[in-house]
Motif scaffolding. Structure first.
Motif, PDB file in Angstrom:
ATOM      1  N   MET A   1      -0.757 137.725  52.976  1.00  0.00           N
ATOM      2  CA  MET A   1      -0.219 136.545  52.511  1.00  0.00           C
ATOM      3  C   MET A   1      -0.215 136.810  50.903  1.00  0.00           C
ATOM      4  N   PRO A   2       0.841 136.633  50.164  1.00  0.00           N
ATOM      5  CA  PRO A   2       0.847 136.954  48.594  1.00  0.00           C
ATOM      6  C   PRO A   2      -0.117 136.039  47.889  1.00  0.00           C
ATOM      7  N   GLU A   3      -0.498 136.345  46.918  1.00  0.00           N
ATOM      8  CA  GLU A   3      -1.468 135.790  45.736  1.00  0.00           C
ATOM      9  C   GLU A   3      -0.768 134.337  45.331  1.00  0.00           C
ATOM     10  N   VAL A   4      -1.472 133.591  45.170  1.00  0.00           N
ATOM     11  CA  VAL A   4      -0.749 132.265  44.478  1.00  0.00           C
ATOM     12  C   VAL A   4      -0.911 132.386  43.047  1.00  0.00           C
ATOM     13  N   THR A   5       0.491 132.411  42.202  1.00  0.00           N
ATOM     14  CA  THR A   5       0.097 132.434  40.972  1.00  0.00           C
ATOM     15  C   THR A   5       0.036 131.006  40.334  1.00  0.00           C
ATOM     16  N   GLU A   6      -0.313 131.376  38.930  1.00  0.00           N
ATOM     17  CA  GLU A   6      -0.350 130.071  38.095  1.00  0.00           C
ATOM     18  C   GLU A   6       0.767 129.373  38.167  1.00  0.00           C
ATOM     19  N   THR A   7       1.817 130.007  37.937  1.00  0.00           N
ATOM     20  CA  THR A   7       3.168 129.229  38.177  1.00  0.00           C
ATOM     21  C   THR A   7       3.213 128.370  39.255  1.00  0.00           C
ATOM     22  N   HIS A   8       2.782 128.680  40.326  1.00  0.00           N
ATOM     23  CA  HIS A   8       2.909 127.974  41.617  1.00  0.00           C
ATOM     24  C   HIS A   8       2.058 126.800  41.599  1.00  0.00           C
ATOM     25  N   ARG A   9       0.986 127.079  41.036  1.00  0.00           N
ATOM     26  CA  ARG A   9      -0.184 125.966  40.933  1.00  0.00           C
ATOM     27  C   ARG A   9       0.450 125.181  40.045  1.00  0.00           C
ATOM     28  N   ASP A  10       0.897 125.475  38.821  1.00  0.00           N
ATOM     29  CA  ASP A  10       1.596 124.369  37.762  1.00  0.00           C
ATOM     30  C   ASP A  10       2.769 123.377  38.594  1.00  0.00           C
ATOM     31  N   LYS A  11       3.369 124.439  39.102  1.00  0.00           N
ATOM     32  CA  LYS A  11       4.568 123.691  39.748  1.00  0.00           C
ATOM     33  C   LYS A  11       4.169 122.700  40.903  1.00  0.00           C
ATOM     34  N   ALA A  12       3.344 123.105  41.788  1.00  0.00           N
ATOM     35  CA  ALA A  12       2.648 122.155  42.652  1.00  0.00           C
ATOM     36  C   ALA A  12       1.977 120.767  42.172  1.00  0.00           C
ATOM     37  N   TYR A  13       1.404 121.114  41.040  1.00  0.00           N
ATOM     38  CA  TYR A  13       0.724 119.957  40.535  1.00  0.00           C
ATOM     39  C   TYR A  13       1.844 119.202  39.875  1.00  0.00           C
ATOM     40  N   ALA A  14       2.752 119.663  39.090  1.00  0.00           N
ATOM     41  CA  ALA A  14       3.740 118.901  38.581  1.00  0.00           C
ATOM     42  C   ALA A  14       4.614 118.162  39.586  1.00  0.00           C
ATOM     43  N   LEU A  15       4.740 118.767  40.664  1.00  0.00           N
ATOM     44  CA  LEU A  15       5.370 117.943  41.829  1.00  0.00           C
ATOM     45  C   LEU A  15       4.702 116.925  42.338  1.00  0.00           C
ATOM     46  N   LEU A  16       3.388 117.019  42.450  1.00  0.00           N
ATOM     47  CA  LEU A  16       2.385 115.910  43.005  1.00  0.00           C
ATOM     48  C   LEU A  16       2.319 114.602  41.987  1.00  0.00           C
ATOM     49  N   LYS A  17       2.375 115.208  40.761  1.00  0.00           N
ATOM     50  CA  LYS A  17       2.243 114.090  39.506  1.00  0.00           C
ATOM     51  C   LYS A  17       3.393 113.479  39.733  1.00  0.00           C
ATOM     52  N   ALA A  18       4.739 114.077  39.723  1.00  0.00           N
ATOM     53  CA  ALA A  18       5.793 113.411  39.769  1.00  0.00           C
ATOM     54  C   ALA A  18       5.775 112.491  40.879  1.00  0.00           C
ATOM     55  N   LYS A  72      -8.387 114.915  44.027  1.00  0.00           N
ATOM     56  CA  LYS A  72      -8.805 113.399  44.044  1.00  0.00           C
ATOM     57  C   LYS A  72      -8.541 112.722  42.531  1.00  0.00           C
ATOM     58  N   ALA A  73      -8.660 113.673  41.587  1.00  0.00           N
ATOM     59  CA  ALA A  73      -8.388 112.921  40.123  1.00  0.00           C
ATOM     60  C   ALA A  73      -7.052 112.305  40.016  1.00  0.00           C
ATOM     61  N   LEU A  74      -6.042 112.876  40.739  1.00  0.00           N
ATOM     62  CA  LEU A  74      -4.641 112.498  40.831  1.00  0.00           C
ATOM     63  C   LEU A  74      -4.552 111.328  41.578  1.00  0.00           C
ATOM     64  N   LEU A  75      -5.162 111.175  42.865  1.00  0.00           N
ATOM     65  CA  LEU A  75      -5.021 109.948  43.496  1.00  0.00           C
ATOM     66  C   LEU A  75      -6.042 108.824  42.770  1.00  0.00           C
ATOM     67  N   GLU A  76      -7.167 108.907  42.095  1.00  0.00           N
ATOM     68  CA  GLU A  76      -7.863 107.904  41.441  1.00  0.00           C
ATOM     69  C   GLU A  76      -7.094 107.495  40.313  1.00  0.00           C
ATOM     70  N   ASN A  77      -6.461 108.366  39.607  1.00  0.00           N
ATOM     71  CA  ASN A  77      -5.742 107.815  38.385  1.00  0.00           C
ATOM     72  C   ASN A  77      -4.607 106.917  38.770  1.00  0.00           C
TER      73      ASN A  77
END
Length: 93
Positions: A1-18, A72-77
């Motif tokens: 399985m390919p390594e998860v890049t920072e770009t993927h992490r940033d995008k995932a967090y941005a989608l969850l935040k949205a 957890k921080a996202l949910l708590e916020n």
């Protein structure tokens, strides 16, 4: 399985935040225009939306797209913001 890049992490967090922001906006509109926080419909929408977001976050954590503390921080916020909305609605009645 390919390594998860920072770009993927940033995008995932941005989608969850949205999604968290969308839930907050949905509840704001519901409080302002439709129902009071004591209404079962309000509680059902809130519970359903929060459960869905928590499952999304769990999935992202399991994929190592975000770490557990970020999730957890996202949910708590979001919960803090929703509590403020609820209190404001209660005080305006």
């Amino acid at each position: 399985m390919p390594e998860v890049t920072e770009t993927h992490r940033d995008k995932a967090y941005a989608l969850l935040k949205a999604d968290a922001d969308r839930i907050l906006k949905l509840i704001e509109v519901q409080i302002e225009n439709l129902t009071m926080p004591q209404c079962p419909l309000y509680e059902e929408v809130l519970d359903t939306q929060m459960f869905g977001l928590s499952r999304e976050i769990d999935f992202a954590v399991r994929l190592n797209l975000i770490n557990e503390n970020e999730g957890k921080a996202l949910l708590e916020n979001l919960e803090r913001q929703l509590n403020r909305l609820h209190e404001a609605a209660q005080n305006s009645v």
